[in-house]
Design an enzyme around this catalytic site. Structure first.
Site, PDB file in Angstrom:
ATOM      1  N   ARG A 229       0.841  -1.185   0.000  1.00  0.00           N
ATOM      2  CA  ARG A 229       0.000   0.000   0.000  1.00  0.00           C
ATOM      3  C   ARG A 229       0.882   1.242   0.000  1.00  0.00           C
ATOM      4  O   ARG A 229       1.900   1.310   0.703  1.00  0.00           O
ATOM      5  CB  ARG A 229      -0.932   0.024   1.229  1.00  0.00           C
ATOM      6  CG  ARG A 229      -2.052  -1.008   1.174  1.00  0.00           C
ATOM      7  CD  ARG A 229      -3.062  -0.683   0.091  1.00  0.00           C
ATOM      8  NE  ARG A 229      -4.179  -1.627   0.041  1.00  0.00           N
ATOM      9  CZ  ARG A 229      -4.208  -2.720  -0.707  1.00  0.00           C
ATOM     10  NH1 ARG A 229      -3.151  -3.025  -1.456  1.00  0.00           N
ATOM     11  NH2 ARG A 229      -5.269  -3.507  -0.719  1.00  0.00           N
ATOM     12  N   ASP A 253       5.178  -0.279  -6.708  1.00  0.00           N
ATOM     13  CA  ASP A 253       3.992  -0.661  -7.470  1.00  0.00           C
ATOM     14  C   ASP A 253       2.760   0.048  -6.917  1.00  0.00           C
ATOM     15  O   ASP A 253       1.672  -0.114  -7.453  1.00  0.00           O
ATOM     16  CB  ASP A 253       3.792  -2.183  -7.426  1.00  0.00           C
ATOM     17  CG  ASP A 253       2.660  -2.638  -8.333  1.00  0.00           C
ATOM     18  OD1 ASP A 253       2.646  -2.210  -9.510  1.00  0.00           O
ATOM     19  OD2 ASP A 253       1.787  -3.397  -7.869  1.00  0.00           O
ATOM     20  N   GLU A 258      -2.344   7.370  -5.340  1.00  0.00           N
ATOM     21  CA  GLU A 258      -2.595   6.658  -6.596  1.00  0.00           C
ATOM     22  C   GLU A 258      -4.050   6.659  -7.052  1.00  0.00           C
ATOM     23  O   GLU A 258      -4.320   6.487  -8.244  1.00  0.00           O
ATOM     24  CB  GLU A 258      -2.124   5.208  -6.481  1.00  0.00           C
ATOM     25  CG  GLU A 258      -2.942   4.338  -5.548  1.00  0.00           C
ATOM     26  CD  GLU A 258      -2.413   2.906  -5.503  1.00  0.00           C
ATOM     27  OE1 GLU A 258      -3.208   1.999  -5.776  1.00  0.00           O
ATOM     28  OE2 GLU A 258      -1.232   2.708  -5.189  1.00  0.00           O
ATOM     29  N   HIS A 290       0.216  -0.424  -9.693  1.00  0.00           N
ATOM     30  CA  HIS A 290      -0.492  -1.364  -8.824  1.00  0.00           C
ATOM     31  C   HIS A 290      -0.928  -2.609  -9.607  1.00  0.00           C
ATOM     32  O   HIS A 290      -2.100  -2.986  -9.606  1.00  0.00           O
ATOM     33  CB  HIS A 290      -1.709  -0.683  -8.182  1.00  0.00           C
ATOM     34  CG  HIS A 290      -2.094  -1.283  -6.861  1.00  0.00           C
ATOM     35  ND1 HIS A 290      -2.628  -0.552  -5.838  1.00  0.00           N
ATOM     36  CD2 HIS A 290      -2.040  -2.556  -6.397  1.00  0.00           C
ATOM     37  CE1 HIS A 290      -2.880  -1.334  -4.798  1.00  0.00           C
ATOM     38  NE2 HIS A 290      -2.527  -2.559  -5.115  1.00  0.00           N
TER      39      HIS A 290
END
Length: 327
Positions: A229, A253, A258, A290
């Site tokens: 996260r 990632d 985001e 992600h």
């Protein structure tokens, strides 16, 4: 037949949900779920939602008024859900595990790419530049990796790293008993790891776990990987540490801001996120959207478990994947 409203649909979602769905009339919408789009659930008794939807109190209240009884998250995390607002109103179900290996493999793949400059080599050779200047990496064998969070994904990564003959140490708020994992305290992990990989959920105890103070405790030149996260890392402090050379690089990632960008094509956007722009411009950072979970096996399992969660709910069976609301 119960009507289910599916939010935040991507083309790759439909294949396996259509395959496993036998009992529901599912309406697929591309819109993300929030207080403005919640009205799309009118007439539905259940919804299927994703990790970057906004299930705050306002959204929960609207869904409840519309008659929604169950929210089936097609993800493991639920930090984007106001659980207190849902208490005694709507059941929250999740997919706690769908393919730990997909995320663990991606984490090590990101690091190999950054360390061995594979992404740069790909670009250079397409321009017929075969120089090896600036392409030096280092062996993983014998290096120490610190794993923060030893759930199923963390354990998978530990096995992978042992295959590379790395030294593995780990930190977890709740260490596993009768395990051969070498647990250490957080400071020891920060001080001794050449690479640190985050695999813990986002909670009040883990938010900004990586911050100015903890970054300064890290081994100089160490690398950090985050496939969990975004808010596990304080972005401003990370950018400063990268600029100052305190750490060697980062494989990300996920990103704390985001939700306004990831999973969408924003290439034509003029006004961009300054922090995100800073990260993607750095030569020692790899940032992806992600996607560590994104394998066919994971998508298959997500659909299968999500549909089973709905079957359990509507069949008045034990809800083994219910997100428990404390208090």
């Amino acid at each position: 037949m119960e009507k289910i409203c599916f939010f935040n649909t991507k083309s790759y979602d439909i294949k396996w949900f259509d395959h496993y769905n036998k009992n529901y009339e599912i309406k697929f919408y591309e819109s993300r779920l929030n207080k403005n789009s919640a009205i799309l659930a009118s007439g539905s008794s259940g919804i299927i939602s994703f990790v970057n939807d906004n299930l705050d109190k306002d959204t929960i209240d609207i869904l409840y008024e519309l008659g929604v009884k169950v929210i089936a998250l097609r993800c493991a995390g639920y930090n984007h859900v106001d659980l207190n607002a849902a208490k005694d109103k709507i059941k929250i179900l999740n997919v706690p595990s769908y393919s730990p290996s997909s995320v663990a493999e991606y984490a090590i793949g990101m690091f190999l790419t950054l360390n061995r400059k594979i992404h740069k080599a790909y670009t250079k050779t397409r321009d017929y530049n075969f120089s090896l200047n600036g392409m030096v990496g280092f062996d993983l064998k014998g290096k120490t990796i610190g794993i923060i969070g030893t759930g199923k994904i963390g354990e998978e990564l530990i096995d992978i790293c042992k295959g590379f003959k790395m030294n593995v140490i780990a930190y977890d708020l709740f260490p596993k008993k009768d395990s051969d994992i070498q647990y250490v305290d957080l400071n020891t992990l920060l001080n001794n790891s050449d690479i640190i990989s985050l695999h813990c959920p986002l909670t009040k105890d883990t938010k900004y776990l990586i911050n100015k103070e903890t970054l300064q405790k890290m081994k100089k030149g160490a690398y950090i990987i985050n496939t969990s996260r975004g808010e596990l890392i304080e972005t401003d402090s990370l950018i400063s540490a990268l600029k100052d050379g305190l750490i060697g690089g980062a494989c990300l990632d996920v990103y704390e801001g985001e939700k306004d960008f990831f999973y969408e094509d924003k290439s034509d956007l003029i006004k961009r996120d300054d922090k995100l722009s800073a990260l993607v411009s750095m030569p020692n950072v790899i940032l992806t959207s992600h996607q560590a979970f994104l394998t066919d096996e994971a998508l298959k399992n997500i659909a299968k478990i999500t549909i089973q969660n709905l079957d359990d709910f509507y069949g008045n069976k034990k809800l083994k994947n219910e997100v428990k609301i404390k208090g």
